[in-house]
Motif scaffolding. Structure first.
Motif, PDB file in Angstrom:
ATOM      1  N   ILE A 174       0.870  -1.176   0.000  1.00 29.00           N
ATOM      2  CA  ILE A 174       0.000   0.000   0.000  1.00 29.00           C
ATOM      3  C   ILE A 174       0.905   1.222   0.000  1.00 29.00           C
ATOM      4  O   ILE A 174       1.672   1.439   0.935  1.00 29.00           O
ATOM      5  CB  ILE A 174      -0.947   0.016   1.224  1.00 29.00           C
ATOM      6  N   LYS A 175       0.819   2.003  -1.095  1.00 27.85           N
ATOM      7  CA  LYS A 175       1.649   3.199  -1.251  1.00 27.85           C
ATOM      8  C   LYS A 175       0.833   4.460  -1.459  1.00 27.85           C
ATOM      9  O   LYS A 175       1.384   5.532  -1.669  1.00 27.85           O
ATOM     10  CB  LYS A 175       2.598   3.035  -2.445  1.00 27.85           C
ATOM     11  N   ASP A 176      -0.469   4.333  -1.422  1.00 29.53           N
ATOM     12  CA  ASP A 176      -1.352   5.471  -1.665  1.00 29.53           C
ATOM     13  C   ASP A 176      -1.454   6.326  -0.408  1.00 29.53           C
ATOM     14  O   ASP A 176      -1.852   5.832   0.656  1.00 29.53           O
ATOM     15  CB  ASP A 176      -2.733   4.960  -2.082  1.00 29.53           C
ATOM     16  N   GLY A 177      -1.131   7.613  -0.519  1.00 28.56           N
ATOM     17  CA  GLY A 177      -1.082   8.509   0.632  1.00 28.56           C
ATOM     18  C   GLY A 177      -2.390   8.626   1.395  1.00 28.56           C
ATOM     19  O   GLY A 177      -2.414   8.563   2.625  1.00 28.56           O
ATOM     20  N   LYS A 178      -3.491   8.799   0.679  1.00 30.58           N
ATOM     21  CA  LYS A 178      -4.778   8.977   1.363  1.00 30.58           C
ATOM     22  C   LYS A 178      -5.166   7.727   2.138  1.00 30.58           C
ATOM     23  O   LYS A 178      -5.727   7.811   3.230  1.00 30.58           O
ATOM     24  CB  LYS A 178      -5.873   9.384   0.373  1.00 30.58           C
ATOM     25  N   THR A 179      -4.840   6.578   1.590  1.00 27.20           N
ATOM     26  CA  THR A 179      -5.148   5.311   2.243  1.00 27.20           C
ATOM     27  C   THR A 179      -4.297   5.124   3.488  1.00 27.20           C
ATOM     28  O   THR A 179      -4.798   4.723   4.548  1.00 27.20           O
ATOM     29  CB  THR A 179      -4.938   4.142   1.258  1.00 27.20           C
ATOM     30  N   ILE A 180      -3.027   5.436   3.377  1.00 29.25           N
ATOM     31  CA  ILE A 180      -2.125   5.352   4.533  1.00 29.25           C
ATOM     32  C   ILE A 180      -2.626   6.268   5.644  1.00 29.25           C
ATOM     33  O   ILE A 180      -2.677   5.876   6.812  1.00 29.25           O
ATOM     34  CB  ILE A 180      -0.679   5.685   4.125  1.00 29.25           C
ATOM     35  N   MET A 181      -3.027   7.480   5.289  1.00 33.26           N
ATOM     36  CA  MET A 181      -3.515   8.427   6.290  1.00 33.26           C
ATOM     37  C   MET A 181      -4.743   7.892   7.020  1.00 33.26           C
ATOM     38  O   MET A 181      -4.848   7.994   8.243  1.00 33.26           O
ATOM     39  CB  MET A 181      -3.815   9.782   5.635  1.00 33.26           C
ATOM     40  N   LEU A 182      -5.682   7.305   6.270  1.00 24.13           N
ATOM     41  CA  LEU A 182      -6.892   6.793   6.903  1.00 24.13           C
ATOM     42  C   LEU A 182      -6.624   5.545   7.745  1.00 24.13           C
ATOM     43  O   LEU A 182      -7.194   5.391   8.822  1.00 24.13           O
ATOM     44  CB  LEU A 182      -7.967   6.503   5.851  1.00 24.13           C
ATOM     45  N   LEU A 183      -5.756   4.663   7.283  1.00 24.16           N
ATOM     46  CA  LEU A 183      -5.422   3.485   8.084  1.00 24.16           C
ATOM     47  C   LEU A 183      -4.729   3.892   9.381  1.00 24.16           C
ATOM     48  O   LEU A 183      -5.020   3.351  10.450  1.00 24.16           O
ATOM     49  CB  LEU A 183      -4.544   2.524   7.276  1.00 24.16           C
ATOM     50  N   GLN A 184      -3.838   4.860   9.289  1.00 30.45           N
ATOM     51  CA  GLN A 184      -3.166   5.330  10.500  1.00 30.45           C
ATOM     52  C   GLN A 184      -4.138   6.066  11.427  1.00 30.45           C
ATOM     53  O   GLN A 184      -4.042   5.945  12.642  1.00 30.45           O
ATOM     54  CB  GLN A 184      -1.958   6.189  10.145  1.00 30.45           C
TER      55      GLN A 184
END
Length: 192
Positions: A174-184
């Motif tokens: 997973i390298k997508d910024g918006k996805t990383i932000m939401l998972l975190q």
């Protein structure tokens, strides 16, 4: 308006997919000196993104689809795992994310919670992205998802254990910024 900025010229460089402009402006820096600068800005409109999560099952729903910009920048397959997202298209952010969730994932969600908003690439893109989270359950599934046919979307819907999704950030799956932000965000807030 900022009194330290005076727009001199806006020139449209492309109006194909969205609008790419070259803006020439005078900017008064911290020492009070005026400088003439030019920047390009890509205006594709604002968007919304959502993380669907199931606290009982400890899972999240993500999507996978081909993204040309990642392909030309070293992503061998061009496939990207992402949280469900879309452009507002004159809707308000909540209406947009409800529409996109049904189109892309096949879930008709209940309550959504806006958690924050962010400029994702402020050096070159005008977009503000509105971030949401919502719980989902199997009973909310109304179709298979996959995206809107007229938009030529070929989206695969993924249900992933939350712990595995966090590991996928570390492994680079997973390298997508918006996805990383939401998972975190989900991890920090203890949603799962």
């Amino acid at each position: 308006m900022n009194s330290n900025v005076k727009v001199i010229e806006e020139k449209i460089l492309s109006n194909n997919w969205y609008v790419l402009k070259k803006i020439t402006f005078d900017y008064r820096n911290q020492s009070g000196e005026w400088q003439t600068q030019a920047r390009e800005a890509y205006d594709r409109g604002n968007g919304a993104v959502i993380l669907l999560y199931n606290a009982d099952n400890q899972t999240v729903v993500l999507t996978e689809q081909f993204r040309m910009p990642t392909y030309i920048n070293g992503n061998e397959t061009g496939m990207l795992i992402e949280a469900c997202a879309g452009l507002l298209d004159k809707d308000n952010p909540e209406a947009c994310i409800r529409r996109e969730t049904e189109e892309e994932t096949g879930y008709r969600i209940g309550e959504v919670q806006k958690v924050f908003e962010a400029y994702m690439s402020p050096g070159s893109v005008t977009e503000i992205l509105y971030f949401f989270v919502a719980e989902y359950s199997k009973s909310m599934k109304i179709n298979e998802g996959g995206g809107a046919e007229h938009e030529q979307e070929n989206i695969e819907v993924l249900e992933i254990p939350f712990k595995r999704a966090l590991e996928m950030i570390e492994t680079g799956e997973i390298k997508d910024g918006k996805t990383i932000m939401l998972l975190q965000y989900a991890q920090i807030k203890g949603l799962l």
